[in-house]
Design a protein around this motif. Structure first.
Motif, mmCIF file in Angstrom:
data_model
loop_
_atom_site.group_PDB
_atom_site.id
_atom_site.type_symbol
_atom_site.label_atom_id
_atom_site.label_comp_id
_atom_site.label_asym_id
_atom_site.label_seq_id
_atom_site.Cartn_x
_atom_site.Cartn_y
_atom_site.Cartn_z
ATOM 1 N N SER A 30 -1.270 -7.065 3.923
ATOM 2 C CA SER A 30 -1.774 -6.821 5.268
ATOM 3 C C SER A 30 -2.922 -5.817 5.233
ATOM 4 O O SER A 30 -3.074 -5.049 4.291
ATOM 5 C CB SER A 30 -0.648 -6.328 6.180
ATOM 6 N N VAL A 31 -3.717 -5.844 6.288
ATOM 7 C CA VAL A 31 -4.834 -4.918 6.460
ATOM 8 C C VAL A 31 -4.346 -3.849 7.428
ATOM 9 O O VAL A 31 -3.936 -4.153 8.540
ATOM 10 C CB VAL A 31 -6.064 -5.642 7.049
ATOM 11 N N GLU B 119 -19.623 3.985 9.185
ATOM 12 C CA GLU B 119 -18.548 4.001 8.189
ATOM 13 C C GLU B 119 -17.490 2.953 8.540
ATOM 14 O O GLU B 119 -17.239 2.683 9.716
ATOM 15 C CB GLU B 119 -17.870 5.375 8.163
ATOM 16 N N LEU B 120 -16.846 2.399 7.519
ATOM 17 C CA LEU B 120 -15.732 1.466 7.697
ATOM 18 C C LEU B 120 -14.727 1.741 6.581
ATOM 19 O O LEU B 120 -15.080 1.684 5.402
ATOM 20 C CB LEU B 120 -16.220 0.018 7.627
ATOM 21 N N VAL B 121 -13.498 2.074 6.965
ATOM 22 C CA VAL B 121 -12.448 2.401 6.008
ATOM 23 C C VAL B 121 -11.196 1.616 6.390
ATOM 24 O O VAL B 121 -10.890 1.472 7.575
ATOM 25 C CB VAL B 121 -12.129 3.918 6.028
ATOM 26 N N PHE B 122 -10.464 1.096 5.393
ATOM 27 C CA PHE B 122 -9.199 0.419 5.666
ATOM 28 C C PHE B 122 -8.374 0.368 4.398
ATOM 29 O O PHE B 122 -8.836 0.719 3.318
ATOM 30 C CB PHE B 122 -9.424 -0.990 6.243
ATOM 31 N N TRP B 123 -7.122 -0.079 4.540
ATOM 32 C CA TRP B 123 -6.178 -0.189 3.429
ATOM 33 C C TRP B 123 -5.691 -1.621 3.325
ATOM 34 O O TRP B 123 -5.470 -2.274 4.335
ATOM 35 C CB TRP B 123 -4.947 0.690 3.672
ATOM 36 N N PHE B 124 -5.509 -2.100 2.092
ATOM 37 C CA PHE B 124 -4.749 -3.314 1.852
ATOM 38 C C PHE B 124 -3.380 -2.857 1.387
ATOM 39 O O PHE B 124 -3.268 -2.035 0.477
ATOM 40 C CB PHE B 124 -5.394 -4.191 0.781
ATOM 41 N N VAL B 125 -2.313 -3.385 2.000
ATOM 42 C CA VAL B 125 -0.951 -2.983 1.677
ATOM 43 C C VAL B 125 -0.137 -4.215 1.303
ATOM 44 O O VAL B 125 -0.149 -5.215 2.027
ATOM 45 C CB VAL B 125 -0.285 -2.257 2.876
ATOM 46 N N ASN B 126 0.586 -4.137 0.181
ATOM 47 C CA ASN B 126 1.494 -5.219 -0.204
ATOM 48 C C ASN B 126 2.768 -5.020 0.607
ATOM 49 O O ASN B 126 3.593 -4.180 0.287
ATOM 50 C CB ASN B 126 1.786 -5.190 -1.704
ATOM 51 N N ILE C 247 -4.093 -0.083 -1.412
ATOM 52 C CA ILE C 247 -5.400 0.134 -2.015
ATOM 53 C C ILE C 247 -6.361 0.482 -0.891
ATOM 54 O O ILE C 247 -6.534 -0.297 0.046
ATOM 55 C CB ILE C 247 -5.888 -1.109 -2.784
ATOM 56 N N SER C 248 -6.963 1.671 -0.978
ATOM 57 C CA SER C 248 -7.926 2.103 0.027
ATOM 58 C C SER C 248 -9.275 1.482 -0.269
ATOM 59 O O SER C 248 -9.746 1.506 -1.402
ATOM 60 C CB SER C 248 -8.045 3.629 0.018
ATOM 61 N N ILE C 249 -9.879 0.915 0.767
ATOM 62 C CA ILE C 249 -11.222 0.358 0.642
ATOM 63 C C ILE C 249 -12.120 1.238 1.514
ATOM 64 O O ILE C 249 -12.131 1.125 2.736
ATOM 65 C CB ILE C 249 -11.292 -1.113 1.120
ATOM 66 N N SER C 250 -12.826 2.157 0.865
ATOM 67 C CA SER C 250 -13.657 3.084 1.635
ATOM 68 C C SER C 250 -15.040 3.259 1.028
ATOM 69 O O SER C 250 -15.878 3.913 1.608
ATOM 70 C CB SER C 250 -12.966 4.453 1.729
#
Length: 151
Positions: A25-26, A42-49, A96-99
């Motif tokens: 999920s995002v 800026e755009l920051v988000f996480w992918f989470v299992n 996993i942080s996508i920043s």
């Protein structure tokens, strides 16, 4: 015969559980809600299992589209960024942080086509088959200033 049927059912359940429990999920999407037309942001988000089983892959790809609210998906311009998965295992509960996409993202025509309401759509992709969740958040783009009247 009964034994063969039970083994078959057990195999189907095992495969179904494995496939259905791999969900990414995002989460934690952060960006400004309003930006000037050509300004970077800026755009920051996480992918989470969020599934029950690990995902074995070397990388995860972040797909990002920023498009006018009513634009058809085939007209979206999609940006893609790839992030390595440490040790090739994305375990349940890991994130996993996508920043560091292209920090900051540059605004203007290449990113969004007009002023007003736009959507930021984010979804992950892998080489291996995985069920993914998508995030959609609004972004208001303020039109460029065309003239300045001084008094």
């Amino acid at each position: 015969m009964c034994k063969n049927i039970l083994v078959f059912i057990w195999c189907v359940v095992l495969v179904s559980e494995t496939v259905n429990s791999q969900v990414v999920s995002v989460e934690g999407v952060w960006h400004a809600d309003s930006v000037q037309y050509a300004d970077p942001f800026e755009l920051v988000f996480w992918f989470v299992n969020t599934g029950n089983s690990p995902i074995i892959d070397t990388a995860i790809t972040a797909n990002i589209a920023i498009a006018p609210v009513n634009a058809a998906p085939q007209n979206w311009q999609v940006l893609t960024f790839t992030e390595s998965i440490p040790q090739g295992i994305f375990a349940p509960g890991d994130s996993i942080s996508i920043s560091d996409l292209n920090t900051p993202l540059n605004g203007g025509q290449p990113l969004y086509q007009q002023s007003g309401d736009n959507l930021i759509v984010i979804w992950p992709s892998f080489v291996v088959p995985v069920t993914v969740d998508t995030s959609i958040t609004p972004l208001y783009v303020i039109p460029p200033t065309t003239s300045i009247n001084e008094m």
